[in-house]
Structures are given as C-alpha cells and as structure tokens.
Design a protein around this motif. Structure first.
Motif, PDB file in Angstrom:
ATOM      1  N   GLN A   1     -22.020 -23.052  45.668  1.00 18.21           N
ATOM      2  CA  GLN A   1     -21.884 -21.654  45.895  1.00 18.21           C
ATOM      3  C   GLN A   1     -22.514 -20.934  44.817  1.00 18.21           C
ATOM      4  OE1 GLN A   1     -17.707 -20.609  46.299  1.00 18.21           O
ATOM      5  NE2 GLN A   1     -18.315 -18.335  46.436  1.00 18.21           N
ATOM      6  N   ALA A   2     -22.675 -21.705  43.563  1.00 19.71           N
ATOM      7  CA  ALA A   2     -23.186 -20.850  42.529  1.00 19.71           C
ATOM      8  C   ALA A   2     -24.550 -20.818  42.663  1.00 19.71           C
ATOM      9  CB  ALA A   2     -22.780 -21.406  41.184  1.00 19.71           C
ATOM     10  N   ILE A   3     -25.303 -22.018  42.933  1.00 19.14           N
ATOM     11  CA  ILE A   3     -26.639 -22.049  43.189  1.00 19.14           C
ATOM     12  C   ILE A   3     -27.251 -21.233  44.316  1.00 19.14           C
ATOM     13  CG2 ILE A   3     -26.745 -24.181  44.307  1.00 19.14           C
ATOM     14  CD1 ILE A   3     -29.185 -23.134  41.596  1.00 19.14           C
ATOM     15  N   ALA A   4     -26.345 -21.106  45.443  1.00 13.50           N
ATOM     16  CA  ALA A   4     -26.702 -20.340  46.597  1.00 13.50           C
ATOM     17  C   ALA A   4     -26.772 -19.099  46.186  1.00 13.50           C
ATOM     18  CB  ALA A   4     -25.948 -20.838  47.743  1.00 13.50           C
ATOM     19  N   ARG A   5     -25.744 -18.557  45.542  1.00 19.20           N
ATOM     20  CA  ARG A   5     -25.731 -16.909  45.103  1.00 19.20           C
ATOM     21  C   ARG A   5     -26.791 -16.668  44.248  1.00 19.20           C
ATOM     22  NH1 ARG A   5     -21.513 -17.223  40.906  1.00 19.20           N
ATOM     23  NH2 ARG A   5     -23.489 -17.845  39.758  1.00 19.20           N
ATOM     24  N   ASP A   6     -27.252 -17.410  43.229  1.00 14.31           N
ATOM     25  CA  ASP A   6     -28.375 -17.200  42.501  1.00 14.31           C
ATOM     26  C   ASP A   6     -29.425 -16.926  43.144  1.00 14.31           C
ATOM     27  OD1 ASP A   6     -26.579 -16.816  40.340  1.00 14.31           O
ATOM     28  OD2 ASP A   6     -27.081 -18.868  39.356  1.00 14.31           O
ATOM     29  N   LEU A   7     -29.828 -18.048  43.997  1.00 16.80           N
ATOM     30  CA  LEU A   7     -31.143 -18.054  44.984  1.00 16.80           C
ATOM     31  C   LEU A   7     -31.132 -17.018  45.922  1.00 16.80           C
ATOM     32  CD1 LEU A   7     -31.206 -21.900  45.800  1.00 16.80           C
ATOM     33  CD2 LEU A   7     -32.733 -20.839  44.376  1.00 16.80           C
ATOM     34  N   ARG A   8     -30.073 -16.565  46.525  1.00 17.54           N
ATOM     35  CA  ARG A   8     -30.016 -15.260  47.293  1.00 17.54           C
ATOM     36  C   ARG A   8     -30.488 -14.086  46.540  1.00 17.54           C
ATOM     37  NH1 ARG A   8     -25.600 -17.815  50.077  1.00 17.54           N
ATOM     38  NH2 ARG A   8     -26.136 -18.676  52.061  1.00 17.54           N
TER      39      ARG A   8
END
Length: 554
Positions: free
Chosen positions: A17-24
């Motif tokens: 969830q954290a990596i997806a948030r930063d990527l978006r």
C-alpha cells in the motif's frame, strides 16, 4: 492510448500500500499503477494486460516473497513484457541476491528498504529507468488484432470483412509470430479454433461471425424504424448514390448491405476512369467517401444484413431479412450488384479462402510478398488486380482464354500492364485443376488450342471470370431475364403489352420493375453498363422516379 502500467509486487499488504501510494503520487498523471500481492497473481494479471494490448513500463518487485521470489517473478515477466524496466526492492541482507540478479537475469536496478524519503531514495532511480524506457518505446497498435492462419478461410473472411468496412486491424499469423503464439496461450485458445479476434476493450472472440464483429465494433445491424419512405437493398456505387440523393431530398432512407458498403467496386484496387479523379482512387476510398456523404444526410446503413424476400401489401412493400425481422416502405430500390461467377473445376471449392480467392482480396497482398501470383481473367477488374499485386509479388501471371486483352480491357490498363516488367499475360490459357491438401500448392494449366497441359507451383490464385446476379430470392415477384438480371422499364414490354399483373394506367418508369414502386439500378439490371459511373448515374436518377411514383400513390 491508455496510460502505460507501473506494476509493483509485494506480499506485505502495508508495504504494498505504501509503495503504491508513493508511485501514484509521483507518476499517477502519466502512468497507471497496478499492484499485486504475489508473483503468481502478478503474472496472471500481466497475461490479461497483454490480451488487452496494454503496455507495461516498469516492474518493481520485492525480493523476499514466499512461493515466488522477486527475481523469479521478474524472470517470468520478462517473457511477457521484454521491453519493460525491472527493479527489485530488497532488504540489506538480500543485496548479494540483488547483485547476482543484475548480472544474470537482466534486472535493471535494486532499491533498499525503506525508501524514505522517496524524493531522494526512490523517484530519482525510477525517473532514470522510465526515461530510458520512454526513449525506446514505440506505441502499440491500438485497434483490433486478428490472430489466425494465412490458409484459413475463416481468417480470410474476418480480415476481408474488417478491411471492406474500413476498420483498421492488425493481422498476426500464428505460424510466423511468436507474439501471436503467446497471446493464444494467454487466451487459453486451441490453435484449431482460430481465428482469435482481440478487441481494444480486452474482450476476445473465437471464430466470430461477421454479425458478431459488426455488433462489437458498433456497426448498425438492425433498422432503427419499422417503416421508411425508401429502402435500398445493396450498398455498391448505385445503392450509395441512391441513398445520398434520396436522403438529401427529404426521404427517410435506409440502405441494407449484406457484406460491406462499396459492393464489388469496393474491392477494386484502382479505378482510373471515374470522372473527377484524374489520378484514380481505390474502390475502398470511393466507398468511404460515399458512406460519409450518405450518413451526413441521415441515411441509416445496416450491415451486414441480407434481404431474403419481398411481399407487397398496397401501398406498402415489405422486405424480409435473414435474421427474421421485417421492414416496410413506400418505395424500394434493388441495387443488388453482382457476385463473381464461381470456377467449377476440381479443387477450387475446397481451397477457396486458402490460396484461392474471388476478386482482388487485397487483404492477402502483403502475404504474397516475393511470391508468384496467378490471376484468371482478362477484363478491367483482373487488370487492376494485376497492377496492384505487381507491387508485392515477384511475378504476376494473367491467364486469359482469349487471344488478347483488347476485347474486354480498357486501353489504359493494357498499356500499364505491358510496361510492368513483372506481369506476364498468358493467352489461350485456362486453369483446369487446383491442387493442395490444406492450402493451394499448384495449378494445372491447359492451352485451349493445343490441349497441352502443365502443372506449376502456386500459392495464390485470384479469379475474375465474370459476374452473376444473386436474385433467386425474388422468384415469383420481380421479373428477371434468363440469367437472373432484373428487367425494368421498356424491357418489361412483350409485344407492346405491359407486364403481367401491372394494373396502373401508365407504363413502368425507366428503372421500375414489374412491381410498381420497386426499382432496380446498377449491375443487377438487365443490359446495364457495367461501370462505376453508370451505376452512380442510375442510382441518382432513380430517386426522381421514386418521387414521381410517390406523388401518385400518397
């Protein structure tokens, strides 16, 4: 084009969830971020993305995952999206594995956990990878993809239908394209069930009918109303001209076409003697322009849809359709055109669509690159096809029963053929057999004077041996001559008597059949001039007779 995908894979839900948030946050305006909780789930998702023709720019996978490590996932992803960039997320203890992956499995980079702050420890690395990917990226074809076999009649039918309806598509030969083979595997499709048609929305269909394709791509296959002022059956030049003039003069008009607008003329590679186009135009271009013009005036174009019967209930004419429906009208124009006459020799029927084709079959031209092509016929259509295929084939051989081309071909075409070095004209020659198991392999030629025969290798044979009308469905209603062509106007009179059953005080109009209010135009009409300009002219002037008819019955 859809946004390219960045896929991130991690078995830890919080980390994912954290990596997806930063990527978006950083890339969401340019890329679509897709996340997966395991390598297996991610590979399944990649196969679906591939079938939808979506692009993946970057993989970012955690190395330490159960069942499938990050390196193992990236190795699997490489076979599906070889052009995507690949990066590992690793803990300090996994750095040796990450370095080995870079050296052995073409992983582009590895990143250490945690990556905070991303502005310093994540984005600069990914920016470099994405810049490198963008520099070499070529956008994929975004339309329909057809996967099949060159020698499959069903594959040929799908390609021909799309091409004649002006629908762009990408052809992928299962025998030549590794990409096609992978897509068929991802779709879990049996090779024996091809063609497989992949649509831009991600759906696919095996061995679709023309109607199924038409409905999927948004062609109108059903009439929008039960009643029209004017129904036109046939969408060749004559039918399209009638549609344009009818609708432009206020008639509620619908045109039914069983294959594709343009008719037989629409398959012509080059029409050079049509007024107003000094450098010529293809039949497809003419059809496209005419369809656009007709729709601009509000004509409904129904395709593919076939008329199967007519019945008359004063003052209405009812047209029965192949799907069981029916539409009615005040006036009906039959612009049915003609079909290529079939060649009745051993092997041809079995190999039709698998090396033997009727008409120009322009969809097969690229497949003939560097091959020898044979064309049967000596009229203009055959000559135009010979000129077209000469641009692709190593050699084009025209097989003509007569002693020359002068009796049936326009002089400008004869001169073009004579000046084209890779076209040969064989006179006094006919084909007496087509040979091959699953596709055309050879043809047997016979000299019509000496009866001498020879068998030559051949993969492609195109047949242009005259035309015949498809009018048997008019039996008992519309009068025709002994060959099936429709009689109109003065041709209906026998010994100065009006046609049987004609109960009006006037004679039939010039283009009117023996049924009042039913007209015939173009090639299907008895003694018509078989030229595009003539068909357009008849379709245009016929609308004037329709108005005269309507003025007396309404």
């Amino acid at each position: 084009m859809a946004k390219p995908v960045i896929m991130t894979v991690d078995d830890d839900p919080e980390v994912l969830q954290a990596i997806a948030r930063d990527l978006r946050q950083e890339y969401g305006d340019r890329y679509r971020v897709v996340r997966a909780e395991s390598g297996a789930t991610a590979l399944d998702a990649l196969e679906k993305l591939k079938l939808r023709n979506e692009t993946v720019a970057l993989f970012l996978a955690d190395q330490r995952m159960p069942q499938m490590s990050g390196v193992e996932f990236l190795e699997g992803a490489l076979s599906i999206y070889p052009g995507a960039k690949r990066a590992l997320l690793t803990a300090y203890a996994d750095t040796d594995a990450a370095i080995r992956a870079i050296n052995t499995t073409r992983v582009d980079y590895y990143l250490m956990k945690p990556w905070n702050p991303p502005e310093e420890r994540l984005y600069p690395v990914l920016n470099d990878l994405l810049d490198d990917w963008s520099a070499s990226f070529s956008p994929p074809f975004e339309g329909i993809r057809v996967i099949g076999n060159r020698w499959s009649p069903h594959s040929h039918s799908v390609k021909d239908f799309l091409a004649r309806n002006q629908v762009p598509y990408e052809w992928m030969d299962i025998e030549l394209s590794q990409e096609a083979q992978k897509l068929v595997e991802y779709a879990e499709c049996d090779h024996l069930q091809l063609p497989l048609v992949l649509f831009p929305d991600g759906t696919s269909t095996l061995q679709p009918t023309n109607t199924q394709i038409a409905e999927k791509i948004g062609l109108q296959t059903q009439a929008g109303k039960p009643f029209y002022d004017l129904v036109i059956v046939g969408g060749g030049p004559a039918g399209l001209a009638a549609a344009v003039y009818g609708a432009s003069e206020g008639l509620r008009t619908v045109m039914l076409e069983r294959e594709a607008p343009g008719g037989q003329a629409g398959t012509s590679s080059r029409i050079e003697n049509y007024l107003g186009f000094p450098v010529g135009l293809s039949g497809g271009d003419l059809a496209r322009r005419a369809v656009t013009q007709a729709r601009r005036f509000g004509v409904e174009i129904i395709t593919p849809q076939e008329a199967t019967g007519i019945r008359v209930e004063k003052p209405y004419r009812f047209i029965q359709l192949a799907d069981g429906s029916e539409i009615s009208c005040h006036a009906l124009i039959l612009a049915l055109g003609v079909s290529w006459r079939r060649l009745d020799i051993p092997g041809v029927e079995r190999l039709t669509g698998a090396g033997v084709y009727y008409g120009a079959a322009q969809t097969e031209a690229l497949s003939c690159q560097g091959e020898d092509v044979y064309i049967i016929g000596g009229a203009n259509s055959a000559g135009q096809a010979a000129m077209y295929f000469s641009r692709y084939a190593a050699k084009v051989t025209m097989l003509v029963r007569g002693d020359s081309l002068t009796k049936s071909m326009s002089q400008y075409l004869i001169e073009q053929i004579a000046s084209t070095p890779n076209i040969e004209v064989k006179v006094h020659t006919s084909v007496i057999e087509a040979k091959g198991e699953t596709s055309l392999e050879a043809i047997t030629l016979q000299n019509v004077l000496t009866q001498e025969t020879q068998t030559v290798p051949a993969n492609s044979l195109f047949i242009f041996i005259g035309a015949q009308p498809a009018t048997t469905w008019l039996d008992g209603i519309v009068e025709r001559d002994e060959r099936g062509f429709i009689l109109t106007g003065p041709d209906l009179k026998r010994e100065e008597r009006r046609p049987k059953g004609w109960n009006l005080e006037r004679d039939p109009y010039l283009l009117e059949t023996n049924v009042p209010g039913v007209f015939a135009v173009g090639d299907v009409r008895h003694n018509s001039v078989k030229r595009v300009a003539s068909g357009v002219g008849e379709g245009s002037i016929c609308v004037q007779f329709v108005h005269q008819y309507l003025s007396k019955v309404l």
